[in-house]
Scaffold this motif. Structure first.
Motif, PDB file in Angstrom:
ATOM      1  N   ASP A 157       8.300   2.854   5.817  1.00 19.55           N
ATOM      2  CA  ASP A 157       6.865   2.573   5.708  1.00 19.55           C
ATOM      3  C   ASP A 157       6.396   1.422   5.178  1.00 19.55           C
ATOM      4  N   GLY A 158       7.528   0.588   4.432  1.00 21.77           N
ATOM      5  CA  GLY A 158       7.190  -0.642   3.932  1.00 21.77           C
ATOM      6  C   GLY A 158       8.378  -1.483   4.073  1.00 21.77           C
ATOM      7  N   ILE A 159       8.282  -2.734   4.393  1.00 21.79           N
ATOM      8  CA  ILE A 159       9.314  -3.764   4.188  1.00 21.79           C
ATOM      9  C   ILE A 159       9.022  -4.912   3.473  1.00 21.79           C
ATOM     10  N   LEU A 160       9.829  -5.343   2.490  1.00 20.13           N
ATOM     11  CA  LEU A 160       9.359  -6.431   1.550  1.00 20.13           C
ATOM     12  C   LEU A 160      10.561  -7.693   1.875  1.00 20.13           C
ATOM     13  N   VAL A 161      10.045  -8.577   2.115  1.00 18.01           N
ATOM     14  CA  VAL A 161      10.903  -9.802   2.402  1.00 18.01           C
ATOM     15  C   VAL A 161      10.845 -10.656   1.199  1.00 18.01           C
ATOM     16  N   THR A 162      11.880 -10.925   0.188  1.00 15.89           N
ATOM     17  CA  THR A 162      11.534 -11.952  -1.082  1.00 15.89           C
ATOM     18  C   THR A 162      11.991 -13.227  -0.895  1.00 15.89           C
ATOM     19  N   SER A 163      12.303 -13.660   0.374  1.00 14.40           N
ATOM     20  CA  SER A 163      12.549 -15.058   0.423  1.00 14.40           C
ATOM     21  C   SER A 163      12.038 -15.670   1.747  1.00 14.40           C
ATOM     22  N   GLU A 210      10.078   3.050  -8.796  1.00  9.31           N
ATOM     23  CA  GLU A 210       9.044   3.725  -9.663  1.00  9.31           C
ATOM     24  C   GLU A 210       8.029   4.388  -8.813  1.00  9.31           C
ATOM     25  N   ILE A 211       7.648   3.795  -7.570  1.00 10.36           N
ATOM     26  CA  ILE A 211       6.427   4.202  -7.122  1.00 10.36           C
ATOM     27  C   ILE A 211       6.999   4.850  -5.642  1.00 10.36           C
ATOM     28  N   VAL A 212       8.005   4.670  -5.121  1.00 14.24           N
ATOM     29  CA  VAL A 212       8.325   5.506  -3.663  1.00 14.24           C
ATOM     30  C   VAL A 212       9.289   6.213  -3.969  1.00 14.24           C
ATOM     31  N   SER A 213       9.781   7.071  -2.780  1.00 16.24           N
ATOM     32  CA  SER A 213      10.950   8.000  -2.842  1.00 16.24           C
ATOM     33  C   SER A 213      12.234   7.527  -2.655  1.00 16.24           C
ATOM     34  N   GLU A 214      12.463   6.491  -1.826  1.00 21.90           N
ATOM     35  CA  GLU A 214      13.668   5.703  -1.474  1.00 21.90           C
ATOM     36  C   GLU A 214      13.426   4.255  -1.249  1.00 21.90           C
ATOM     37  N   GLU A 246       0.664  -1.280  -0.250  1.00 21.45           N
ATOM     38  CA  GLU A 246       0.159   0.144   0.073  1.00 21.45           C
ATOM     39  C   GLU A 246       1.073   1.433  -0.181  1.00 21.45           C
ATOM     40  N   LEU A 247       1.763   1.344  -0.988  1.00 17.47           N
ATOM     41  CA  LEU A 247       2.624   2.569  -1.114  1.00 17.47           C
ATOM     42  C   LEU A 247       2.218   3.894  -1.484  1.00 17.47           C
ATOM     43  N   SER A 248       2.938   4.814  -0.964  1.00  7.66           N
ATOM     44  CA  SER A 248       2.652   6.210  -1.465  1.00  7.66           C
ATOM     45  C   SER A 248       4.116   6.860  -2.031  1.00  7.66           C
ATOM     46  N   PRO A 249       3.708   7.845  -2.931  1.00  8.65           N
ATOM     47  CA  PRO A 249       5.039   8.299  -3.341  1.00  8.65           C
ATOM     48  C   PRO A 249       6.170   8.898  -2.638  1.00  8.65           C
ATOM     49  N   GLU A 250       5.666   9.407  -1.208  1.00  5.80           N
ATOM     50  CA  GLU A 250       6.874   9.590  -0.353  1.00  5.80           C
ATOM     51  C   GLU A 250       7.385   8.447   0.566  1.00  5.80           C
ATOM     52  N   ASP A 251       6.901   7.459   0.380  1.00  2.87           N
ATOM     53  CA  ASP A 251       7.318   6.257   1.359  1.00  2.87           C
ATOM     54  C   ASP A 251       8.775   5.997   1.202  1.00  2.87           C
TER      55      ASP A 251
END
Ligand code: SAM
Length: 204
Positions: free
Chosen positions: A136-142, A88-92, A65-70
């Protein structure tokens, strides 16, 4: 790919759709597999690791649920494709990869593609990246055996952690939201990821 694998399966977050239309997935897979880059399955990227299936990338990104400033932390840079989608979606985007060779290759490619908002680090992502927290978000891809405590600590209030949790082979994609400092878990669907290694991951 986007019409048949992403939209038709219910992903409607316009930021995610636009990012997936823009990022050229074939650039992130080995040359011999480029013909298959837009197919509906994960692909080998070397070092026994994979680039996730396009739908999985879309679904995990949408759940954040990302926003551009995240500001987002990704664990498991792999090919760098998911990092580019996030950027492409967030700031950093801060991304950590355990395998030296993959991290270096992804960093080089992301620089060539002129991403200035992606920061790649080599190391144990199960510990997070405290220096840039909170996220704001953490994504674990394993796939993790359990929720890594330090990742939860590095989430901002109302932040979202999306992570496969379960066994070495099969896990449940889980979304954890930090509300008033406490974790609120939602189990999404079963999935199969390579193991998360490290202190809060599998030991070998
Ligand atoms: N996001 C990647 C992409 O878009 O190509 C796919 C990542 S692949 C499914 C999982 C990655 O997690 C592998 O590259 C693996 O080396 C990495 N990994 C496993 N344990 C890790 C850890 N503790 N810290 C950082 N990366 C880890």
């Amino acid at each position: 790919m986007v019409e048949e694998q992403v939209k038709s399966r219910g992903i409607c977050d316009e930021n995610v759709i636009q990012a997936m239309l823009k990022v050229e997935r074939h650039l992130f897979v080995p040359k011999r597999l480029q013909d298959e880059a837009y197919e509906d399955y994960p692909l080998q990227i070397g070092e026994s690791q994979t680039i996730s299936q396009p739908y999985m990338v879309a679904a995990m990104t949408a759940e954040l649920e990302l926003s551009p400033e995240d500001k987002v932390l990704e664990i498991g840079t792999g090919s760098g494709y998911q990092s580019a989608i996030l950027a492409e979606i967030v700031s950093e985007v801060f991304t950590i990869e355990w395998i030296d060779m993959l991290a270096k290759r992804a960093k080089l490619l992301l620089e060539e593609l002129d991403y200035k908002n992606i920061f790649v680090e080599i190391g144990d992502g199960s510990l997070g990246w405290q220096g840039n927290a909170p996220y704001d978000g953490i994504l674990v891809t394993s796939g993790a055996p359990e929720m890594p405590e330090l990742l939860f600590e590095q989430l901002r209030e109302n932040g979202r952690l999306v992570i496969p949790i379960g066994g070495r082979i099969v896990q449940t994609l889980t979304k954890i939201t930090k509300i008033k400092g406490k974790s609120h878990k939602k189990q999404l669907f079963d999935c199969m990821f390579v193991p998360l290694l490290g202190v809060y991951g599998w030991k070998n």
